[in-house]
Scaffold this motif. Structure first.
Motif, short mmCIF file in Angstrom:
data_model
loop_
_atom_site.label_atom_id
_atom_site.label_comp_id
_atom_site.label_asym_id
_atom_site.label_seq_id
_atom_site.Cartn_x
_atom_site.Cartn_y
_atom_site.Cartn_z
N SER A 5 11.56 -57.86 45.52
CA SER A 5 10.95 -57.10 44.55
C SER A 5 11.93 -56.54 43.62
N LEU A 6 11.85 -56.45 42.48
CA LEU A 6 12.70 -56.15 41.58
C LEU A 6 12.37 -54.73 40.76
N LEU A 7 12.95 -53.76 41.06
CA LEU A 7 12.53 -52.50 40.01
C LEU A 7 13.41 -52.25 38.94
N GLY A 8 13.01 -52.45 37.91
CA GLY A 8 13.91 -52.18 36.65
C GLY A 8 14.32 -53.61 36.23
N SER A 9 13.30 -54.39 36.25
CA SER A 9 13.66 -55.88 35.92
C SER A 9 13.98 -56.17 34.34
N PRO A 51 5.55 -64.15 39.57
CA PRO A 51 5.70 -63.25 40.55
C PRO A 51 4.22 -62.79 41.11
N LYS A 52 3.96 -62.24 42.20
CA LYS A 52 2.70 -61.82 42.83
C LYS A 52 2.21 -60.53 42.07
N ILE A 53 2.93 -59.79 41.67
CA ILE A 53 2.75 -58.33 41.32
C ILE A 53 3.77 -57.79 40.40
N VAL A 54 3.10 -57.25 39.07
CA VAL A 54 4.03 -56.60 38.08
C VAL A 54 3.36 -55.32 37.95
N ALA A 86 7.18 -51.94 45.23
CA ALA A 86 8.34 -51.76 45.98
C ALA A 86 7.93 -52.09 47.65
N THR A 87 6.68 -51.90 47.70
CA THR A 87 6.21 -52.09 49.20
C THR A 87 5.37 -53.29 49.73
N HIS A 88 5.27 -54.38 48.43
CA HIS A 88 4.42 -55.41 48.62
C HIS A 88 4.85 -56.21 49.82
N VAL A 89 3.85 -56.50 50.57
CA VAL A 89 3.91 -57.16 51.75
C VAL A 89 4.95 -58.25 51.94
N ASP A 90 4.81 -59.35 51.06
CA ASP A 90 5.77 -60.37 51.13
C ASP A 90 7.28 -60.04 50.86
N ALA A 91 7.43 -59.05 50.31
CA ALA A 91 9.09 -58.80 49.97
C ALA A 91 9.75 -58.10 51.10
N VAL A 92 10.92 -58.78 51.27
CA VAL A 92 11.70 -58.32 52.35
C VAL A 92 13.14 -57.52 51.98
N PHE A 93 13.31 -57.59 50.63
CA PHE A 93 14.45 -56.79 49.86
C PHE A 93 13.99 -56.38 48.28
N ALA A 106 9.88 -44.59 44.91
CA ALA A 106 9.54 -45.85 44.95
C ALA A 106 10.47 -46.34 46.09
N THR A 107 11.79 -46.02 46.06
CA THR A 107 12.91 -46.51 47.14
C THR A 107 12.36 -46.10 48.28
N LEU A 108 11.94 -44.73 48.38
CA LEU A 108 11.67 -44.18 49.77
C LEU A 108 10.40 -44.85 50.19
N ALA A 109 9.32 -45.25 49.39
CA ALA A 109 8.35 -45.92 49.69
C ALA A 109 8.82 -47.46 50.32
N ALA A 110 9.74 -48.33 49.85
CA ALA A 110 10.07 -49.37 50.33
C ALA A 110 10.86 -49.19 51.65
N ILE A 111 11.69 -48.16 51.75
CA ILE A 111 12.47 -47.82 53.02
C ILE A 111 11.35 -47.58 54.13
N ARG A 112 10.27 -46.75 53.93
CA ARG A 112 9.18 -46.64 54.70
C ARG A 112 8.53 -47.89 55.15
N ALA A 113 8.37 -48.97 54.19
CA ALA A 113 7.91 -49.99 54.49
C ALA A 113 8.54 -51.26 55.05
N GLY A 114 9.90 -50.86 55.63
CA GLY A 114 10.95 -51.63 56.26
C GLY A 114 11.63 -52.35 55.45
N LYS A 115 11.77 -52.36 54.33
CA LYS A 115 12.38 -53.20 53.16
C LYS A 115 14.05 -52.94 53.17
N THR A 116 14.75 -54.09 53.18
CA THR A 116 16.20 -53.84 52.98
C THR A 116 16.28 -53.34 51.43
N ILE A 117 17.10 -52.29 51.23
CA ILE A 117 17.50 -51.84 49.65
C ILE A 117 18.78 -52.15 49.32
#
Length: 384
Positions: A5-9, A51-54, A86-93, A106-117
């Motif tokens: 997932s790319l924030l600021g694409s 992408p699956k979400i925008v 940021a938290t989409h289930v399919d994203a790992v990074f 959004a970055t905090l949400a991604a961290i709490r969802a277990g994503k590598t940042i």
């Protein structure tokens, strides 16, 4: 396949990230994209990467994208939409490249969802470094630096012990005004400030480079990323932007990462770490380059760097206030409302009015951010 997932694409970092993905379609897949208001660029990206979400910043922008793209991509908007990406289930990074303080939730949400940042949004750590790093440790996720300076340090630390480090040395181009006098700076125009000699970046970060605030924010970011005190983080002016940063060890050895000024290199390293993948980028010809130059920063000509060091050492809500005041002051300068030197004056004025909260909660940080922005907007005496 690493799903991203790319924030600021649609920004500079975002578009460079997509170029890296293009070069390695077999390794990387775009799951989500988030941007501000650049509808035309987002439409092109959606058609190419499917992408699956925008998410867009506003409902109006989201509606324009929705009306113009085919396929099953979900289109959303606003802060909630940004966090969905940021938290989409399919994203790992998650590449966090949203400019400014909007990147923190959004970055905090991604961290709490277990994503590598992959972190290109330094304001996230400037505002909430303590909270962000604690959340990352709790969630067991890596925060990998994308800023060229922090990526350079990260690369120089591979295989080394942090307790062997004497100091980190962040290099700075010096920006558009590195050789200007204070008298010249007082008359600097918007166009002159945006004329960066080495890098092609967005407007806000280019102005921060011209004031040296960008390097100050990077000092605070380095403190949180690498866990070293500010007395062990130095800055050196390096006009060529070839040495991206250095690490000095206790035995006197200096390790440096060198390369042409190309953001695709640190972006790809974050995406592929601990591997290195091929990348289509110009090789550095040291013989043709001939010489490199270094000099200490001038804290008197560029007091924003000094203010950042002081805010970092103070801690608490003070870095949040520094960042928010800077964002508002830069916005006023870009809009033509204040002079270039008024940027530093506004920041100093807001900091002087601030009462620090030494151990803030996330809500305290948001309130400090809100307060500082209002104060910065009220500094009417600095209008041109």
């Amino acid at each position: 396949m690493k799903r991203i997932s790319l924030l600021g694409s649609t920004g500079s970092i975002g578009q460079n990230t997509l170029e890296v993905v293009r070069q390695h379609r077999e390794r990387f897949e775009i799951v989500g994209l988030a941007a501000g208001s650049n509808v035309d660029e987002m439409i092109r990206q959606v058609e190419e990467f499917q992408p699956k979400i925008v998410s867009m910043a506003t409902k109006e922008a989201a509606d324009q994208v929705r009306q113009s793209v085919s396929g099953s991509t979900r289109i959303t908007y606003g802060n909630e939409g940004l966090e969905e990406v940021a938290t989409h289930v399919d994203a790992v990074f998650v590449v966090s490249a949203i400019v400014g303080s909007r990147g923190l939730p959004a970055t905090l949400a991604a961290i709490r969802a277990g994503k590598t940042i992959g972190l290109a949004n330094k304001e996230t750590l400037v505002m909430g470094g303590s909270i962000v790093m604690k959340e990352a440790e709790r969630a067991g996720v890596d925060i990998l630096p994308i800023d060229s300076e922090h990526s350079a340090i990260f690369q120089c630390l591979q295989g080394e012990r942090l307790d062997s480090v004497k100091r980190l040395i962040l290099t700075a181009s010096g920006g558009a005004f590195r050789d200007w006098t204070r008298e010249q700076l007082a008359k600097a125009t918007r166009e002159e400030a945006l004329n960066h000699p080495n890098w092609s970046m967005g407007e806000k970060i280019t102005i921060d480079s011209a004031t040296m605030m960008n390097k100050g924010l990077e000092v605070i970011e380095a403190h949180w990323l690498f866990g070293l005190p500010y007395d062990q983080i130095d800055v050196v002016i390096h006009p060529e932007s070839i040495v991206h940063s250095l690490v000095e060890y206790h035995d006197g050895a200096l390790l440096a990462e060198l390369g042409t000024p190309d953001m695709k290199v640190p972006i790809q390293y974050a995406l592929s770490w601990p591997e290195r993948l091929p990348l289509s980028t110009p090789s550095l010809d040291l013989a043709m380059l001939g010489s490199l130059h270094f000099r200490p920063p001038d804290f008197e000509r560029f007091p924003c760097l000094k203010m950042a060091y002081e805010a970092g050492r103070t801690g608490g809500t003070t870095p949040t206030v520094l960042n928010a005041a800077n964002e508002e002051a830069v916005a006023r300068f870009l809009a033509g409302g204040v002079s270039f030197l008024a940027i530093e004056e506004i920041i100093a004025e807001v900091l002087s009015r601030h009462t620090n909260h030494p151990d803030p909660s996330l809500e305290d940080l948001y309130e400090a951010d809100r307060w500082a922005r209002e104060m910065a907007k009220q500094c009417r005496i600095y209008a041109v």
